[in-house]
Design a protein around this motif. Structure first.
Motif: not given
Length: 511
Positions: A58-74
């Motif tokens: 859940r923490c992973c999903r939330e930080v991706i959502a709040t930063t609006s970073v494209d997961p493919k750029d991680i």
């Protein structure tokens, strides 16, 4: 822009923290947690793998959502964790048992080991830097006695950082900086002490394949991607123990470098050569994530947890910032209040006195919340100073500065107190969450952004501020430390005589 994720399974919380390719923290999401005791087994502290994985995901999903970073750029993800805690897996890889770091259920087993195998603990300490206090050996023997079906099914032992990576990639691995805290990994060769396991009749092949921090081990599989929001196929890189990855994040990567990591526990660490041991067995020695270095370490118990307790029990609804603001008006020395919580490190006979506040007055201005809050901050610095001095005495070296990180370092007031108490310059980093940054630096190294961990640590670490000690206060704080030490000795005696109850004691401790 490339991004790197660190997942941190800490003692008091789980977090996901995202960094960019410059080492800047982009966003973080965390959840406080604690670890339940099984009422059947005194001293136990279980780790809920299903519930805590759900929290981390859940923490992973939330930080991706709040930063609006494209997961493919991680580009890569790694994990760090509280040490000493471990997970047992069955033949399919499924988790079948797990305990948190200061699980102390194996009291009888430690006593039996000391009686039945005299000299074994000393031999293990000489080779691994660990005693039975937080080691895996007594806990595994406990399982053989109380849950034999679990030990019979166990085919792999992972530390929590390794376990997180297993959840992401399906790969079972063992990384030495964290696995070393089991007391079953050699300090010089980083290999399992198979003979120690054989001596007590335990399986010798529980450790999965060994990897080093910064080494790619696999990729995020589809189920983990769905749970975390990470892109399928994201590179998964070996991480390490929280203290050691914290040192990496601070650039504490050379012999003699020194740091204080202020979280739920406070760790005081100094980088040392592979050949150093402590004849007193008071300090622990751990493998560093950096090759060819170990760390001499002392631990202050529950320092951050004590502050949380005080906030919740006596803060009258105020947060840390408000409590500290009021405490700044309290004079240094906090009117002589003597907090009794963590002792200095005594790894060979490790127990703490009953939580107490001594030398209070009935004057509310001299012993109210503000004064006690300052006394707790000063006491944390006093214990850290005495622990560090033990390391300096062992190495014969004294550094020019202490790098202070973790949640406590967010407070300039606390950093200044630490400088005043130790008499050393205290430097605080730009990124306070050094453990997560070091973990992300390992991920970046595995992804090819850096050639070595040392290069990553040097590139991403940056000092934001330095605090020069007020020499006029040194004698006063030295005197306060002496009074605390005398008072603490008496409080330990009360525990030993059965009058009070220890805040925590290592299993098998002879009181």
């Amino acid at each position: 822009m490339q991004y790197f994720m660190a997942i941190d399974a800490g003692t008091g919380s789980g977090r996901a923290v995202l960094f960019d390719e410059t080492g800047a923290e982009i966003g973080a999401s965390g959840q406080e947690w604690w670890h339940a005791s099984d009422p059947r087994y005194p001293g136990s502290m279980d780790f809920d793998t299903a519930g805590n994985w759900a929290a981390l995901a859940r923490c992973c999903r939330e930080v991706i959502a709040t930063t609006s970073v494209d997961p493919k750029d991680i580009k890569a993800v790694s994990a760090t964790a509280m040490r000493e805690a471990f997970v047992l897996h069955d033949e399919s890889g499924a988790e079948i048992w797990a305990c948190a770091n200061v699980d102390a259920r194996a009291d009888a087993e430690v006593r039996a080991l000391k009686a039945g195998h005299p000299g074994l603990e000393e031999d293990i300490y000489a080779r691994s830097g660990q005693t039975y206090a937080l080691g895996a050996l007594p806990r595994l023997i406990w399982l053989r006695t109380h849950m034999p079906e679990v030990l019979d099914r166990a085919r792999a032992l992972t530390m929590l950082s390794d376990w997180v990576l297993y959840r992401l990639s399906g790969e079972l691995t063992s990384e030495p900086s964290n696995a070393g805290t089991t007391g079953l990994i050699g300090l010089k060769d980083r290999k399992p002490l198979s003979d120690a396991l054989e001596t007590v009749g335990l399986p010798m092949d529980l450790f999965p394949r060994s990897v080093h921090t910064g080494e790619p081990i696999g990729h995020v599989h589809d189920a983990a991607a769905e749970a975390t929001g990470l892109a399928p196929g994201t590179l998964v890189v070996a991480g390490g123990g929280d203290c050691q990855t914290g040192a990496l994040g601070l650039g504490v990567v050379q012999d003699g470098d020194c740091a204080v990591l202020g979280g739920t526990f406070w760790q005081q660490v100094v980088n040392v050569p592979l050949t150093l041991t402590d004849p007193t067995m008071n300090l622990r020695i751990n493998p560093h994530v950096v090759p060819d270095l170990n760390q001499a370490e002392a631990i202050s118990f529950f320092t951050g947890a004590v502050m949380r307790w005080f906030r919740d029990a006596f803060g009258q609804g105020k947060g840390y910032t408000e409590l500290e603001a009021a405490s700044k008006d309290v004079p240094p020395g906090a009117h002589g209040i003597i907090p009794i919580f963590s002792d200095v490190m005594r790894y060979g006979e490790w127990f703490h006195a009953a939580p107490s506040l001594l030398n209070l007055s009935i004057d509310p201005t001299a012993s109210g919340p503000a004064a006690i809050f300052r006394a707790l901050q000063e006491n944390a610095a006093i214990v850290a100073h005495r622990n560090l001095q033990a390391v300096f005495d062992l190495t014969g070296k004294r550094p020019d500065r202490i790098v202070f990180a973790g949640g406590a370092s967010r407070s300039p007031h606390w950093a200044q107190i630490l400088a005043d108490v130790t008499g050393l310059t205290v430097a605080t980093p730009r990124v306070k969450e050094a453990t997560a940054q070091g973990c992300a630096a390992a991920a970046a190294t595995g992804a090819g952004l850096f050639a070595t961990l040392q290069e990553a640590g040097a590139a991403w670490s940056a000092i934001e501020r330095e605090f020069t000690p007020n020499t006029a206060l040194k004698d006063m704080y030295d005197d306060a430390g002496d009074r605390w030490a005398k008072a603490y000795a008496l409080q330990r005696a009360l525990v030993a005589s059965g009058v009070t109850t220890s805040m925590w004691q290592a299993p098998g401790t002879q009181l």
